[in-house]
Design an enzyme around this catalytic site. Structure first.
Site, PDB file in Angstrom:
ATOM      1  N   GLU A  37       5.039   4.871   3.491  1.00 47.51           N
ATOM      2  CA  GLU A  37       4.378   6.269   4.369  1.00 47.51           C
ATOM      3  C   GLU A  37       5.541   7.118   4.132  1.00 47.51           C
ATOM      4  OE1 GLU A  37       1.497   7.736   4.745  1.00 47.51           O
ATOM      5  OE2 GLU A  37       2.963   9.296   5.533  1.00 47.51           O
ATOM      6  N   LYS A  54      -3.915  21.256  -7.493  1.00 51.85           N
ATOM      7  CA  LYS A  54      -3.664  22.089  -8.430  1.00 51.85           C
ATOM      8  C   LYS A  54      -3.126  21.419  -9.764  1.00 51.85           C
ATOM      9  CE  LYS A  54      -2.217  26.118  -5.494  1.00 51.85           C
ATOM     10  NZ  LYS A  54      -1.371  26.283  -4.559  1.00 51.85           N
ATOM     11  N   ASP A 102       9.379   8.569   0.127  1.00 50.93           N
ATOM     12  CA  ASP A 102       8.530   9.291  -0.699  1.00 50.93           C
ATOM     13  C   ASP A 102       8.204   8.270  -2.106  1.00 50.93           C
ATOM     14  OD1 ASP A 102       7.506  10.760  -3.038  1.00 50.93           O
ATOM     15  OD2 ASP A 102       8.061  12.440  -1.856  1.00 50.93           O
ATOM     16  N   GLU A 157      -8.820   4.039   7.303  1.00 52.59           N
ATOM     17  CA  GLU A 157      -9.210   5.266   8.361  1.00 52.59           C
ATOM     18  C   GLU A 157      -9.935   6.175   7.598  1.00 52.59           C
ATOM     19  OE1 GLU A 157      -5.238   4.862   9.545  1.00 52.59           O
ATOM     20  OE2 GLU A 157      -5.952   4.152  11.512  1.00 52.59           O
ATOM     21  N   TYR A 158      -9.582   6.809   6.621  1.00 52.19           N
ATOM     22  CA  TYR A 158     -10.312   7.670   5.654  1.00 52.19           C
ATOM     23  C   TYR A 158     -11.593   7.337   5.397  1.00 52.19           C
ATOM     24  CZ  TYR A 158      -6.664  11.453   5.653  1.00 52.19           C
ATOM     25  OH  TYR A 158      -5.679  12.343   6.207  1.00 52.19           O
ATOM     26  N   ASP A 187      -3.301  11.411  -1.528  1.00 52.75           N
ATOM     27  CA  ASP A 187      -3.528  12.908  -1.609  1.00 52.75           C
ATOM     28  C   ASP A 187      -3.913  13.528  -2.889  1.00 52.75           C
ATOM     29  OD1 ASP A 187      -2.877  13.082   1.040  1.00 52.75           O
ATOM     30  OD2 ASP A 187      -0.671  13.313   0.954  1.00 52.75           O
ATOM     31  N   ASP A 194     -12.691   9.010  -1.752  1.00 48.24           N
ATOM     32  CA  ASP A 194     -14.268   9.729  -1.990  1.00 48.24           C
ATOM     33  C   ASP A 194     -14.153  11.160  -2.737  1.00 48.24           C
ATOM     34  OD1 ASP A 194     -12.611  11.220   0.017  1.00 48.24           O
ATOM     35  OD2 ASP A 194     -14.483  11.929   0.881  1.00 48.24           O
ATOM     36  N   GLU A 234       0.929  -1.091   0.128  1.00 47.98           N
ATOM     37  CA  GLU A 234       0.048   0.096   0.130  1.00 47.98           C
ATOM     38  C   GLU A 234       0.919   1.291   0.145  1.00 47.98           C
ATOM     39  OE1 GLU A 234      -3.567   2.401   2.346  1.00 47.98           O
ATOM     40  OE2 GLU A 234      -2.729   0.945   3.330  1.00 47.98           O
TER      41      GLU A 234
END
Ligand code: SAM
Length: 212
Positions: free
Chosen positions: A68, A121, A95, A193-194, A117, A153, A43
Site C-alpha cells: 500500500e 486520463k 509505490d 472493502e470496495y 485506482d 466495478d 495484493e
C-alpha cells in the site's frame, strides 16, 4: 500503547514489526522473512487490508504480503492485525512502480489487484496497476505457472485491462462480468472493502484471472 491511540501513521508504521522496511533488501529472501517455505501471494493496492486479512486467516499455510502506498491507509491494516494477529501476513509501504526491486524471479505465487485506482486520463494509463507496463513488471517475479486475479466495478478500467493482457504476452484464463452471479467464479470469493461498498449499491463486479 495501542495503535489506535497513535496519531502519526508514519511513526506507527516505522516502528511496526509487521511492516517490512527497506523491502528491496529482502529481494530473493522472502522465505527467510516468514521463516518457512510456504507460497507467497501479494495484493498490490491493498487499502485497509480486509481482503488479505481474511484470506490469511483462512489459509495459514500461505504467506501474504499487502502493498500500500499510503501510511494513513496502511495504519488501518495494522490496527486490524493488533485486534486479530496472524503470523502469515506482512505489509510493505511503497509505490508499486518499484515492485521489481523487491521480489526476485519466481518468488511470488499469485498477485491480487482489487479495485485498483482507475487513473481515467489517457496520459496516466501507465499508472494503472493492470496496465501492460505493470504486467511486464509482474512478469519478472511471478512464478511461471502463477496467476494474477483482478476485480473491479469500473467497466472502463476492466475493458482497458482486458485489452492489455495479450499486449504483455499474458492470456485470460477465466473472466466474468458479474462475479456475484457467476456460480463457478464466486466460489471462495473474499469481498474487499470496495467490493462490499459498490456491490451493495447494485454495481456488478468484473473479474479476470490471467496467466502467461
Ligand atoms: N484493494 C482495496 C479494496 O478493494 O478495498 C483498496 C482499493 S483502493 C480504490 C486502491 C488502493 O490502492 C488505495 O489504497 C491506494 O492508495 C492504493 N494504490 C494505488 N496505486 C498504488 C501504487 N502504485 N502502489 C501502491 N498502492 C497503490
Amino acid at each position: 500503547m495501542r495503535l489506535r491511540n497513535i496519531k502519526g501513521a508514519r511513526d506507527a508504521i516505522a516502528e511496526s514489526p509487521l511492516v517490512v522496511h527497506e523491502p528491496e533488501k529482502k529481494k530473493g529472501k522472502w522465505k527467510e522473512v516468514f521463516g518457512n517455505d510456504y507460497p507467497i501471494r501479494i495484493e498490490i493496492g491493498m487499502g485497509k487490508g480486509k481482503f488479505l486479512h481474511e484470506l490469511a486467516g483462512r489459509n495459514p499455510q500461505i504467506n501474504y504480503i499487502g502493498i500500500e502506498k499510503y501510511s494513513s491507509v496502511l495504519l488501518r491494516a495494522l490496527q486490524k492485525m493488533e485486534d486479530e494477529p496472524l503470523s502469515n501476513l506482512m505489509f510493505i509501504r511503497m509505490d508499486a512502480e518499484e515492485i521489481g526491486e523487491v521480489f526476485d524471479k519466481e518468488e511470488v505465487d499469485r498477485i491480487y489487484l482489487n479495485f485498483s485506482d482507475p487513473w481515467p486520463k489517457d496520459r496516466h494509463a501507465k499508472r494503472r496497476l493492470p496496465s501492460k507496463e505493470f504486467l511486464l513488471r509482474y512478469n519478472q517475479f511471478l512464478k511461471r505457472d502463477g496467476i494474477l486475479e483482478f476485480k473491479t466495478d469500473n467497466k472502463e478500467l476492466f475493458d482497458f485491462a482486458v485489452e492489455e493482457v495479450p499486449l504483455a504476452g499474458w492470456e485470460i484464463d477465466k473472466i466474468t462480468y458479474d462475479l456475484h452471479h457467476d456460480a463457478e467464479m464466486v466460489q471462495g470469493n473474499v469481498m474487499t472493502e470496495y467490493e462490499e461498498r459498490f456491490s451493495s449499491m447494485g454495481n456488478p463486479i468484473y473479474k479476470y484471472i490471467i496467466k502467461r
